[in-house]
Every structure is written in structure tokens, then in C-alpha cells.
Design an enzyme around this catalytic site. Structure first.
Site, PDB file in Angstrom:
ATOM      1  N   TYR A 141     -12.852   7.560   4.525  1.00  0.00           N
ATOM      2  CA  TYR A 141     -11.497   7.023   4.516  1.00  0.00           C
ATOM      3  C   TYR A 141     -10.981   6.788   5.937  1.00  0.00           C
ATOM      4  CZ  TYR A 141     -11.649   8.796  -0.301  1.00  0.00           C
ATOM      5  OH  TYR A 141     -12.008   9.064  -1.609  1.00  0.00           O
TER       6      TYR A 141
ATOM      7  N   HIS B 114     -20.370  12.218  -1.881  1.00  0.00           N
ATOM      8  CA  HIS B 114     -19.506  11.089  -2.239  1.00  0.00           C
ATOM      9  C   HIS B 114     -20.221  10.058  -3.107  1.00  0.00           C
ATOM     10  CE1 HIS B 114     -15.905   8.615  -0.484  1.00  0.00           C
ATOM     11  NE2 HIS B 114     -16.013   8.464  -1.774  1.00  0.00           N
TER      12      HIS B 114
ATOM     13  N   PRO C  93      -6.342   7.621 -11.506  1.00  0.00           N
ATOM     14  CA  PRO C  93      -5.843   7.765 -12.876  1.00  0.00           C
ATOM     15  C   PRO C  93      -4.751   6.762 -13.226  1.00  0.00           C
ATOM     16  CG  PRO C  93      -4.890   9.459 -11.479  1.00  0.00           C
ATOM     17  CD  PRO C  93      -5.928   8.747 -10.651  1.00  0.00           C
ATOM     18  N   LEU C  94      -4.198   6.100 -12.196  1.00  0.00           N
ATOM     19  CA  LEU C  94      -3.185   5.067 -12.423  1.00  0.00           C
ATOM     20  C   LEU C  94      -3.760   3.667 -12.227  1.00  0.00           C
ATOM     21  CD1 LEU C  94      -0.100   6.807 -10.785  1.00  0.00           C
ATOM     22  CD2 LEU C  94      -0.728   6.681 -13.202  1.00  0.00           C
TER      23      LEU C  94
ATOM     24  N   PHE D 177      -2.204  -0.317 -11.094  1.00  0.00           N
ATOM     25  CA  PHE D 177      -1.881  -1.192 -12.220  1.00  0.00           C
ATOM     26  C   PHE D 177      -0.926  -0.514 -13.203  1.00  0.00           C
ATOM     27  CE2 PHE D 177      -3.020  -2.761 -16.532  1.00  0.00           C
ATOM     28  CZ  PHE D 177      -2.656  -4.088 -16.386  1.00  0.00           C
TER      29      PHE D 177
ATOM     30  N   SER E  51       5.055   1.444 -11.626  1.00  0.00           N
ATOM     31  CA  SER E  51       6.237   0.589 -11.780  1.00  0.00           C
ATOM     32  C   SER E  51       6.118  -0.710 -10.994  1.00  0.00           C
ATOM     33  CB  SER E  51       7.487   1.341 -11.321  1.00  0.00           C
ATOM     34  OG  SER E  51       7.367   1.724  -9.956  1.00  0.00           O
TER      35      SER E  51
END
Length: 346
Positions: A65, A135, A215-216, A220, A223
Site C-alpha cells: 500500500y 498477501h 465488504p462495501l 459501491f 451513500s
């Protein structure tokens, strides 16, 4: 059909190897990597300090990262945390995929993993990484060799527990036979169901935590879903078929149906999506990422919510591996990953 406050199962600690953590941690990738322009160092540090103040104890980073920048960011923040609080934090890092010459390289050779660990310890300003993942599985190196080298890091006191990322159930079993694996990190969300093809059951059987990243659904299921046409050229979602012009409009139609379910349940779409992931099994931990303090608090509020089971079931019927449009990665990236495929390569 309304979410019940102060009754959420997420407040019960979940086990990752020797550690007890809340059901929601923080994925730190997007503070330095992969999505549009990173926030300023000041904004990123503020987000991390707020997360710690709000009770987050699981922080997830990686050598990849920002090619080390994310580890340096966490090192700066954690260096200012009082020792009595630092002991509560589970610092998770990753090796085996790094940036070399400005490009991503998968390298699971023992000598590379040892070197990456020493570099990570220096950037993180710590003597020990609590949870250290491989990883990616390097197809040129038997996983037993990679895990054997990582087990040496445990023996040396540089690492406390080991994990795998984006690995199949079969690979998990091979690794677990060499050294106990505390956590398997795979993408898991309403639209990415790969763990249901084997790793969810295998982790339960072996006593391994399943740590759900994205998990989101790459933003997508929040809000403010991304506008693919407005994404910077280097944003990784530009290479993901679910966000391209062929598939995104159909996926947005599914999202609108989910918004109605969330509204009827008295929670936000992000909270519905997180609650769905956490309800899959008591050994599942989610690590959503965010750059927004408001979204951070919205996500953590799920720990005190219990959306009705019928709302979670309805959400799962609307968006799943058979209804989603497009694969989660392009073919080149999918070919790198050692994990079960599900539906639309999802």
C-alpha cells in the site's frame, strides 16, 4: 421491519488467533493506495486517530500500500499512542506482494519475506507485527516454503500470528499444516461470494478467522457510489468489469433495490451490507476502509444494530454471485489469485 439499536451481535468480540477484536476493524489501503488521490497526511492521520478513539483495535496495512507509505503512516500514528492503549491494538501487515520499480510484484520467496518483514517493522516503528499475512500466493513457490519462512518470524518474536490473503481452502489447509493460521483474508460482500465456495467452511472447521476485505464492494454499497467516468486513470476500479459501461448500469439497478430494503429496515445501505457480512458466521470480521470520519462512524454503528433477518435475506437475494454483472477483477488479475471462483468470476 426496523434495525434494533444496542442489540447488535457485533459487540461480542470475535477471535483472531490469540486476539479478541470487535467485529469491525479498519482497512487502511485507501489512505495511501489504489483509489484516486490519497488524502493529505494530516487528514489520514486524523482518520486513524479518530478510529482508535472510537474503539477500533484491528488496523490492516500491507507493504504494497503506497509502496511502504501506508506502513509509515501507521507508524507515525501508533508512535504517539500511549503504551497502555497500544497493547489493545492488533496491527496486521502483509508480505509477499510489494512495489518494485513502480510496479506490483508477487514474490513469496523466503528471503524476500524476511526482508519485507524487517522493512515493515522499521516503517511501522514497532518490534512486533501482531498479525502477518502472505498477501498473495506465489505460484512459483510452494506455500509451505513461504509459511515456513514466516513461521521463523514468529519464532524470532517479530510476528505474533500468521495469516493468508486471497487463498483457497486447499491452500489454507496446506499452510495450516506447517504453522497455525490465525486468519484468512478474502474479499467478501453481497456481490463477492467466493468464500462460500469453500473457505467459509474451512475456516470454521480449522478455527481460523475469515477477515472480509471490501465488504462495501469498493464503495459501491455506500451513500456515494463511484462514478466510473470520473475516476482518475490510476484508480483500480477502472480495470474492474463490474464498474465498466457494460455492467455498471445494471448493477446500479440492483443497488436501488437494496436502498429500498435498507430504508425499510431503518438503516443505511452501508450498514445493511456490513450487517449482512457479519451475520454470515461468528468467525467473520469485516475491515471496511474509508477516508471519511462520518462514514467511519456510520460503519461502526453497525456494532450496535441488528437489522431484521428478513432484510438481510432480502438483500442477499437481490445482490449475489448470480445477479451481479461482471467479474470482480479482469482476467489477468483473476489468473494471479489462488481462490475459489463464484458465479461471474466473483
Amino acid at each position: 421491519m426496523t434495525a434494533t439499536p444496542t442489540a447488535g451481535p457485533g459487540r461480542t468480540p470475535r477471535r483472531i488467533g490469540p486476539f479478541d477484536v470487535p467485529a469491525i476493524g479498519l482497512g487502511c489501503m485507501n489512505l495511501s493506495h489504489a483509489y484516486d488521490t490519497p488524502p493529505t497526511p494530516e487528514a489520514a492521520e486524523h482518520l486513524l486517530r479518530t478510529a482508535l478513539d472510537e474503539g477500533v483495535t484491528l488496523l490492516d496495512t500491507a507493504a504494497l500500500y503506497g509502496f511502504g507509505a501506508n506502513e509509515e503512516l501507521l507508524g507515525r500514528v501508533l508512535a504517539r499512542v500511549p503504551a497502555r492503549h497500544r497493547d489493545r491494538i492488533v496491527l496486521a501487515g502483509k508480505c509477499g506482494m510489494t512495489g518494485v520499480g513502480g510496479r506490483r510484484v508477487i514474490d513469496g520467496r523466503p528471503e524476500t519475506l524476511r526482508r519485507t518483514a524487517d522493512e515493515a517493522l522499521a516503517r511501522l516503528r514497532t518490534d512486533t507485527i501482531d498479525l502477518y499475512y502472505l498477501h498473495r500466493i506465489d505460484r512459483r513457490v510452494p506455500v509451505e516454503e513461504s509459511i515456513g519462512a514466516m513461521a521463523e518470524l514468529v519464532a524470532a518474536g517479530k510476528v505474533r500470528a500468521l495469516g493468508l490473503s486471497e487463498a483457497s481452502a486447499a491452500t489454507l489447509r496446506r499452510a495450516h499444516a506447517v504453522h497455525p493460521i490465525a486468519a484468512l483474508q478474502n474479499e467478501y460482500s453481497l456481490w463477492s461470494r467466493n468464500p462460500e465456495q469453500g473457505t467459509l467452511g474451512a475456516t470454521r472447521e480449522l478455527g481460523v478467522a475469515l477477515v472480509a476485505f471490501s465488504p462495501l464492494a469498493r464503495g459501491f454499497l455506500t451513500s456515494a457510489p463511484p462514478d466510473p467516468d470520473g475516476l482518475p486513470a490510476r484508480d483500480i476500479r477502472r480495470t474492474m468489469p463490474r464498474f465498466d459501461a457494460r455492467n455498471y448500469p445494471a448493477n446500479l439497478a440492483l443497488r436501488r433495490a437494496l436502498e429500498r430494503i435498507a430504508r425499510d429496515a431503518g438503516c443505511t445501505l452501508a450498514q445493511l451490507a456490513l450487517a449482512w457480512v457479519l451475520a454470515r458466521a461468528p468467525h467473520v470480521v469485516a475491515i471496511p476502509g474509508t477516508r471519511s470520519v462520518a462514514h467511519l462512524r456510520e460503519n461502526l454503528a453497525v456494532l450496535d444494530l441488528a437489522p431484521p433477518g428478513e432484510a438481510l435475506d432480502a438483500a442477499g437475494r437481490v445482490l449475489n454471485s448470480t445477479t451481479v454483472h461482471g467479474a470482480r477483477y479482469n482476467e489477468d488479475t483473476l489468473a494471479e489469485i489462488d481462490t475459489e471462483r463464484c458465479g461471474a468470476a466473483g
